[in-house]
Design a protein around this motif. Sequence first.
Motif, mmCIF file in Angstrom:
data_model
loop_
_atom_site.group_PDB
_atom_site.id
_atom_site.type_symbol
_atom_site.label_atom_id
_atom_site.label_comp_id
_atom_site.label_asym_id
_atom_site.label_seq_id
_atom_site.Cartn_x
_atom_site.Cartn_y
_atom_site.Cartn_z
ATOM 1 N N SER A 46 38.516 44.252 34.010
ATOM 2 C CA SER A 46 39.652 43.714 34.757
ATOM 3 C C SER A 46 39.206 43.310 36.148
ATOM 4 O O SER A 46 38.425 44.006 36.800
ATOM 5 C CB SER A 46 40.791 44.740 34.840
ATOM 6 O OG SER A 46 40.370 45.941 35.442
ATOM 7 N N LEU A 47 39.704 42.173 36.595
ATOM 8 C CA LEU A 47 39.416 41.651 37.922
ATOM 9 C C LEU A 47 40.728 41.260 38.591
ATOM 10 O O LEU A 47 41.683 40.866 37.921
ATOM 11 C CB LEU A 47 38.508 40.420 37.856
ATOM 12 C CG LEU A 47 37.087 40.584 37.330
ATOM 13 C CD1 LEU A 47 37.049 40.389 35.832
ATOM 14 C CD2 LEU A 47 36.152 39.593 38.005
ATOM 15 N N GLY A 48 40.747 41.346 39.928
ATOM 16 C CA GLY A 48 41.912 40.865 40.639
ATOM 17 C C GLY A 48 42.432 41.816 41.687
ATOM 18 O O GLY A 48 41.661 42.452 42.420
ATOM 19 N N ALA A 116 39.017 45.422 39.813
ATOM 20 C CA ALA A 116 40.097 44.939 40.665
ATOM 21 C C ALA A 116 40.266 45.838 41.885
ATOM 22 O O ALA A 116 39.931 47.025 41.852
ATOM 23 C CB ALA A 116 41.400 44.882 39.882
ATOM 24 N N THR A 122 41.919 35.443 45.933
ATOM 25 C CA THR A 122 40.996 34.676 45.096
ATOM 26 C C THR A 122 39.602 34.595 45.712
ATOM 27 O O THR A 122 38.602 34.609 44.992
ATOM 28 C CB THR A 122 41.537 33.255 44.861
ATOM 29 O OG1 THR A 122 41.876 32.653 46.123
ATOM 30 C CG2 THR A 122 42.773 33.277 43.975
ATOM 31 N N ILE A 125 37.209 37.004 44.490
ATOM 32 C CA ILE A 125 36.732 36.845 43.121
ATOM 33 C C ILE A 125 35.478 35.981 43.095
ATOM 34 O O ILE A 125 34.508 36.294 42.409
ATOM 35 C CB ILE A 125 37.805 36.200 42.227
ATOM 36 C CG1 ILE A 125 39.119 37.000 42.270
ATOM 37 C CG2 ILE A 125 37.299 36.076 40.788
ATOM 38 C CD1 ILE A 125 39.037 38.377 41.684
ATOM 39 N N GLN A 141 34.026 40.059 43.241
ATOM 40 C CA GLN A 141 34.171 40.624 41.906
ATOM 41 C C GLN A 141 33.386 39.853 40.845
ATOM 42 O O GLN A 141 32.926 40.445 39.871
ATOM 43 C CB GLN A 141 35.648 40.721 41.551
ATOM 44 C CG GLN A 141 36.389 41.748 42.400
ATOM 45 C CD GLN A 141 37.869 41.813 42.117
ATOM 46 O OE1 GLN A 141 38.315 41.568 40.999
ATOM 47 N NE2 GLN A 141 38.656 42.135 43.144
ATOM 48 N N LEU A 159 42.469 38.937 34.167
ATOM 49 C CA LEU A 159 42.525 38.555 35.574
ATOM 50 C C LEU A 159 43.960 38.528 36.069
ATOM 51 O O LEU A 159 44.838 37.934 35.438
ATOM 52 C CB LEU A 159 41.895 37.168 35.751
ATOM 53 C CG LEU A 159 41.965 36.524 37.132
ATOM 54 C CD1 LEU A 159 41.131 37.317 38.142
ATOM 55 C CD2 LEU A 159 41.478 35.070 37.057
ATOM 56 N N SER A 207 38.749 30.672 40.394
ATOM 57 C CA SER A 207 38.366 32.033 39.987
ATOM 58 C C SER A 207 37.944 32.055 38.528
ATOM 59 O O SER A 207 36.948 32.705 38.157
ATOM 60 C CB SER A 207 39.535 32.993 40.212
ATOM 61 O OG SER A 207 39.883 33.093 41.570
ATOM 62 N N ILE A 211 34.241 32.907 36.874
ATOM 63 C CA ILE A 211 34.028 33.867 35.779
ATOM 64 C C ILE A 211 33.258 33.199 34.649
ATOM 65 O O ILE A 211 32.299 33.771 34.095
ATOM 66 C CB ILE A 211 35.375 34.414 35.286
ATOM 67 C CG1 ILE A 211 36.028 35.280 36.369
ATOM 68 C CG2 ILE A 211 35.202 35.205 33.994
ATOM 69 C CD1 ILE A 211 37.477 35.628 36.093
ATOM 70 N N ILE A 227 39.153 35.267 28.106
ATOM 71 C CA ILE A 227 39.730 35.524 29.423
ATOM 72 C C ILE A 227 41.237 35.509 29.274
ATOM 73 O O ILE A 227 41.796 34.564 28.702
ATOM 74 C CB ILE A 227 39.285 34.467 30.449
ATOM 75 C CG1 ILE A 227 37.761 34.483 30.637
ATOM 76 C CG2 ILE A 227 39.986 34.692 31.785
ATOM 77 C CD1 ILE A 227 37.242 33.356 31.514
ATOM 78 N N LEU A 229 44.558 35.497 31.557
ATOM 79 C CA LEU A 229 45.179 35.378 32.876
ATOM 80 C C LEU A 229 46.611 35.863 32.767
ATOM 81 O O LEU A 229 47.372 35.381 31.934
ATOM 82 C CB LEU A 229 45.161 33.926 33.355
ATOM 83 C CG LEU A 229 45.851 33.647 34.700
ATOM 84 C CD1 LEU A 229 45.140 34.352 35.856
ATOM 85 C CD2 LEU A 229 45.956 32.152 34.957
#
Length: 385
Positions: A46-48, A116, A122, A125, A141, A159, A207, A211, A227, A229
């Motif tokens: 997980s990213l964000g 995250a 952003t 990221i 990230q 994300l 972003s 990735i 991915i 979102l």
Amino acid sequence: MNRTRVPAASRRRARLIATALALPLAAAGQLSVAMPAHADTKIAVSLGDSFISGEAGRWMGNSDTFTGSRAGTDRAYSGSYDATRVYGASYADGCDRSDSAEVNSAFGRAKAVNLACSGAKTENIFRAGHGGVDFKGEKPQADQLAAIASKRTVGVIVLSVGGNDLGFSDVIAKCVADYEVWSSCREDQQEAVDSRIDDAMDNVGKSIDEIRAVMDRAGYRRSAYRIVLQSYPSPIPRASENRYPASGWSRTNNGGCPVGNNDADWARDRLVPQMSSRLSDVAADRGVQFLDLQDLLQGHEVCSKSTALATSSNGPSESGSEWARFLTLGVSQGIRQESMHPNYYGQLALGRCLSLISAQPADRNFTCLNTPGEDTDGVYLDELG
């Protein structure tokens, strides 16, 4: 919409963990990667920002009790208060990655990596060489993802980003401040959001590009991972669904939801849907899966009529408590940045959404909803047309 109703799973979610990661891209029919040297069981990353880092995961519902376990809602209490029981080392820098963060509750911590960080934008990221900025002492990230993707096999990347680019926390602060002086925030804050949203969505798209670039460089075929979102849930209800009157001080002193009726309706029915719609457009443009969360907390928002505060005689529960953290000034109820985020129950609901969509073909998009009167096992998907 075509409803994709998934039967209730056990609370331990063991079956969801196995199902979700076993099939990271059913639609493509291609599950292998151009393997990194250290191939292993597929993991989810997980990213964000705070809505996916697990901010507010410390709290099981809300309570006006200010001592002890706060009527059983404070997971950081065990004779004394220690937030690292929930957030671990990330509490020190304020990233607040909770043990119940959605990627953990979806797949189990052994198969999940949470990069995250609460407050991230952003720019946090992007890779450092492409405009990325360190945040809270950590590398961007995407650069952290690169290190992971070279050593482990990544099957799902989820994300959540863009809210801080839009100044979402500032919007909430302004609406709260206006409520306290019997004013309204919606007109000037809508103008502020409209002035920022194009740039914010462009950067959400970038972003995703960052990735993709990381995964390409690590040797992954794009058919080998997905991915997702996701958008943002509304933490407050519509005016007609608020259990406290707009007049007086009960929304401030009792419920922790000091927002006026008109502003609440605007946030619930215009601002949050606007963000979801624009994020959906970005997902479609970049060819990634979209998870719409705008209605996930319906009936479990802060101050919702369908829920109640926990008390010493009636403790918290998934079915009857709020799934978002109420506004706190941080005097004796945790820290302010936890306010208006999905709490422990909300994180479990988010995790169920993620596990369910990860078991679906990656070319299908969904909204995630809950079943009134049920706990988080009643969360299900509806396919977006």
